[in-house]
Design a protein around this motif. Sequence first.
Motif, PDB file in Angstrom:
ATOM      1  N   LEU A   1       0.988  -1.293   0.059  1.00  0.00           N
ATOM      2  CA  LEU A   1       0.081  -0.115  -0.190  1.00  0.00           C
ATOM      3  C   LEU A   1       0.919   1.310  -0.107  1.00  0.00           C
ATOM      4  N   ARG A   2       1.903   1.255   0.437  1.00  0.00           N
ATOM      5  CA  ARG A   2       2.951   2.438   0.630  1.00  0.00           C
ATOM      6  C   ARG A   2       3.306   2.587  -0.886  1.00  0.00           C
ATOM      7  N   ASP A   3       3.448   1.461  -1.626  1.00  0.00           N
ATOM      8  CA  ASP A   3       4.032   1.579  -2.952  1.00  0.00           C
ATOM      9  C   ASP A   3       2.822   2.022  -4.061  1.00  0.00           C
ATOM     10  N   GLY A   4       1.502   2.266  -3.334  1.00  0.00           N
ATOM     11  CA  GLY A   4       0.414   2.582  -4.028  1.00  0.00           C
ATOM     12  C   GLY A   4      -0.846   1.992  -3.704  1.00  0.00           C
ATOM     13  N   GLY A   5      -1.816   2.935  -3.384  1.00  0.00           N
ATOM     14  CA  GLY A   5      -3.280   2.363  -3.049  1.00  0.00           C
ATOM     15  C   GLY A   5      -3.756   1.414  -4.017  1.00  0.00           C
ATOM     16  N   ARG A   6      -4.367   0.275  -3.524  1.00  0.00           N
ATOM     17  CA  ARG A   6      -5.119  -0.474  -4.689  1.00  0.00           C
ATOM     18  C   ARG A   6      -6.087  -1.187  -3.865  1.00  0.00           C
ATOM     19  N   SER A   7      -6.875  -1.965  -4.619  1.00  0.00           N
ATOM     20  CA  SER A   7      -8.186  -2.738  -4.510  1.00  0.00           C
ATOM     21  C   SER A   7      -7.947  -3.773  -3.686  1.00  0.00           C
ATOM     22  N   ARG A   8      -8.691  -4.514  -2.772  1.00  0.00           N
ATOM     23  CA  ARG A   8      -8.472  -5.683  -2.242  1.00  0.00           C
ATOM     24  C   ARG A   8      -8.192  -6.809  -2.973  1.00  0.00           C
ATOM     25  N   ALA A   9      -8.973  -6.800  -4.593  1.00  0.00           N
ATOM     26  CA  ALA A   9      -8.647  -8.037  -5.209  1.00  0.00           C
ATOM     27  C   ALA A   9      -6.931  -7.780  -6.000  1.00  0.00           C
ATOM     28  N   GLU A  10      -6.755  -6.417  -5.967  1.00  0.00           N
ATOM     29  CA  GLU A  10      -5.241  -6.427  -6.670  1.00  0.00           C
ATOM     30  C   GLU A  10      -4.308  -6.880  -5.362  1.00  0.00           C
ATOM     31  N   LEU A  11      -4.648  -6.589  -4.343  1.00  0.00           N
ATOM     32  CA  LEU A  11      -3.581  -6.870  -3.251  1.00  0.00           C
ATOM     33  C   LEU A  11      -3.747  -8.500  -3.324  1.00  0.00           C
ATOM     34  N   GLY A  12      -4.703  -9.108  -3.537  1.00  0.00           N
ATOM     35  CA  GLY A  12      -4.833 -10.589  -3.481  1.00  0.00           C
ATOM     36  C   GLY A  12      -4.141 -11.185  -4.352  1.00  0.00           C
ATOM     37  N   ASP A  13      -3.987 -10.337  -5.661  1.00  0.00           N
ATOM     38  CA  ASP A  13      -3.018 -10.781  -6.799  1.00  0.00           C
ATOM     39  C   ASP A  13      -1.426 -10.713  -6.356  1.00  0.00           C
ATOM     40  N   ASP A  14      -1.326  -9.987  -5.542  1.00  0.00           N
ATOM     41  CA  ASP A  14       0.202  -9.538  -5.291  1.00  0.00           C
ATOM     42  C   ASP A  14       0.649 -10.438  -3.870  1.00  0.00           C
TER      43      ASP A  14
ATOM     44  N   GLU B   1       0.164 -14.015  -1.475  1.00  0.00           N
ATOM     45  CA  GLU B   1      -0.247 -15.433  -1.648  1.00  0.00           C
ATOM     46  C   GLU B   1      -1.085 -15.938  -0.273  1.00  0.00           C
ATOM     47  N   LEU B   2      -2.253 -15.157  -0.370  1.00  0.00           N
ATOM     48  CA  LEU B   2      -2.979 -15.485   1.034  1.00  0.00           C
ATOM     49  C   LEU B   2      -4.538 -15.883   0.232  1.00  0.00           C
ATOM     50  N   SER B   3      -5.330 -16.590   1.050  1.00  0.00           N
ATOM     51  CA  SER B   3      -6.566 -17.044   0.672  1.00  0.00           C
ATOM     52  C   SER B   3      -7.544 -15.672   0.765  1.00  0.00           C
TER      53      SER B   3
ATOM     54  N   LEU C   1      -9.152 -10.854   6.402  1.00  0.00           N
ATOM     55  CA  LEU C   1      -8.932 -10.955   8.081  1.00  0.00           C
ATOM     56  C   LEU C   1      -7.676  -9.998   8.286  1.00  0.00           C
ATOM     57  N   GLU C   2      -6.643  -9.975   7.705  1.00  0.00           N
ATOM     58  CA  GLU C   2      -5.483  -9.140   8.004  1.00  0.00           C
ATOM     59  C   GLU C   2      -5.902  -7.604   7.661  1.00  0.00           C
ATOM     60  N   LEU C   3      -6.564  -7.456   6.505  1.00  0.00           N
ATOM     61  CA  LEU C   3      -6.561  -5.900   6.132  1.00  0.00           C
ATOM     62  C   LEU C   3      -7.725  -5.385   7.209  1.00  0.00           C
ATOM     63  N   ASP C   4      -8.873  -6.063   7.536  1.00  0.00           N
ATOM     64  CA  ASP C   4      -9.502  -5.533   8.775  1.00  0.00           C
ATOM     65  C   ASP C   4      -9.108  -5.310  10.146  1.00  0.00           C
ATOM     66  N   ARG C   5      -7.983  -6.087  10.179  1.00  0.00           N
ATOM     67  CA  ARG C   5      -7.115  -5.776  11.545  1.00  0.00           C
ATOM     68  C   ARG C   5      -6.293  -4.587  11.221  1.00  0.00           C
TER      69      ARG C   5
END
Lengths: 393, 393
Positions: free
Chosen positions: A20-33, A35-37, A43-47
């Motif tokens: 996220l420091r290297d650029g805001g993005r969507s949850r889906a995009e984060l999921g691509d980057d 290796e997490l279900s 869960l981690e993002l909500d925390r």
Amino acid sequence: MKRIPLRPENLHQATLLRLLRDGGRSRAELGDDVELSRSKLNLELDRLIEVGLVEQAGLAASRGGRRSGMVRLSPAIRFAGIDIGATSIDVAVTNGELEILGHVSEQCDVRQGPARVLDRAMELLRKLREQRLFTQLNGAGIGVPGPVSFAEGVPVAPPIMPGWDRFPVRDMVSQELGCPSKVDNDVNLMALGELHAGLARQVDDFLLIKFGTGVGCGIVVDGKIYRGVSGSAGDIGHMRVDDQGPVCTCGNTGCLEAYFSGAALAREAVRVAPRSPYLTERLDVVGSLTAEDVAAAATLGDPVALQLIRDGGRQAGQVLAGLVSFFNPGLMIIAGGVARLGHVLLAEIRSVIYRRSLPLATGNLPIVLSELGDTAGVIGGARLISDHVFSVQ
Amino acid sequence: MKRIPLRPENLHQATLLRLLRDGGRSRAELGDDVELSRSKLNLELDRLIEVGLVEQAGLAASRGGRRSGMVRLSPAIRFAGIDIGATSIDVAVTNGELEILGHVSEQCDVRQGPARVLDRAMELLRKLREQRLFTQLNGAGIGVPGPVSFAEGVPVAPPIMPGWDRFPVRDMVSQELGCPSKVDNDVNLMALGELHAGLARQVDDFLLIKFGTGVGCGIVVDGKIYRGVSGSAGDIGHMRVDDQGPVCTCGNTGCLEAYFSGAALAREAVRVAPRSPYLTERLDVVGSLTAEDVAAAATLGDPVALQLIRDGGRQAGQVLAGLVSFFNPGLMIIAGGVARLGHVLLAEIRSVIYRRSLPLATGNLPIVLSELGDTAGVIGGARLISDHVFSVQ
């Protein structure tokens, strides 16, 4: 604004914060980057949202299915980059994405010693605080013009910094600002700045060559600064061009720095001034010459100044060609005050490297001038400390 | 012996396999080295034992409490190291701990082309199989004397290997042997050999300089080979000593290799032979001279030969001093045929480096001769492929 404690609880959170420091993005995009279900990711993002490090930012454009939620770092995050050079201090404050919110600088001789110089840096930071750019910092990254023991946060036997040897720069700044801090060599900071916001954004292995009063090199291996075993890696100013050259401040002859640096150019400019009307006049008026005078003369088409730059570039190119053969970088960035000599210098350096280095190493090698200028060091400082606070400690 | 499928199921198993490759140890010791709960550790170990990769090996000495069970890699594991040089092939078979069980070599000119040379390598492996050192290999690591695209497993524009450019060495060997294989530059293999079994065992960042027919450098960063963006990192043979020197095979003048390498020494030996009774006689008898002749003359105290070695070492030292300033390594190892010139050469190289490099970079820098000799490359080959098969693929 209240200071947010930046402590990822695990490796996944640390990775997400850096992304996220290297650029805001969507949850889906984060999921691509990562290796997490999807459920673990959320869960981690909500925390991270719960503790205030991350916040929701609307919905992303559709990728075909349901629109994914955008997330970004908390806009309250603040880092400081403090770039102490031989003759200047630059201080900037950034947000979590390392965008500069405010940047001040002043002339300052590093030989005044750590107490005085760090005091000036703190004063510059106070100016930025008065502009309400921050109330509390989440971390500070500091660069100094000499070798640094990164683990201890102290300069080590720095040749042009009397009084700084093993001075606890990191701990002093941390205490003063009440936040984590890290200290590194100023050229390493510039390389980190290029990695984050400059021409090296997509490059894992590259070299940043700084031609200033002295000459240094930042080495990036696999996206990380390579510092060597005593923190002196990249200290190329005293690499040998030949044995016949000028005597260097280090006592040897023919060092790169003695041939081509701000100091060497100033010396050579005085020597050749009688053949250049521009330099003669300037010398008469001011009593001395600098690399900037040479640049100004060259811009006016002064052939003597152009020749100085070509000669210097050729000598520097000899050393850099060797580094290209040895290191086989994906990019070489030329930076620092002397780099403002511009394309004449660049052309000469390129010509020597393309002639002297292995074709395999130069086949896809861009050699470019930095586009970040004075901001590379301070962005690099913010990057350095963000790497630290966005990690599991 | 049956071939064991070497496929760690997860990162923990991969880490355990690599630790055991670097030496059998007790469950308690493994627990100290990895961040796993005791129950999770035992679960992963039991799984590795179940599939036959690891086996129990009695009880460890007491550390104060209950004695811990020793574990080690299956003694049936076999790797091959194939080291193709400019004029020779070395082939060895190792166990899982990379101990050499058998090693054969023969003279072979790499210019005969890949089909012929790889055929010889396979023939040497058959000899080792006939000695019942293995029936089936778990992997093979191959070194070639030129730049390699590591990802593709092919040599790339190798100057002294006509016919090898982009030849699918990795895939051919894999198919022939029915096991995974990896190809790398021969000097990188030597560096891996030193990392596993030589003087670099405890060193993360070091340089291995090979003086053979040509000159090359293996670069290890953080315990891993650094290959550069096109696989040519460490190709230092054409780094410039000066502009006045001998013309090099590459077309430039004054390259390191033109000043000091097996080829350069042989050429210089002929030139100075009239002043040395030993070299004169040898030249008369054989019709040519080699670096070995120079070494033999030096051992007999021949002042002309000693002078050749000193001159060459001094020129080489100039380039190596620059690398020390740039890279700030924790260790520099001198290896290859010419390194057998021994301590006269080493003394000269050390003297130049300690004089020309930065004190901070040389303060704790050992500069040593390799102790592995011809085995560095083949051990490195086994190490290379073991790193691959002991990883999650």
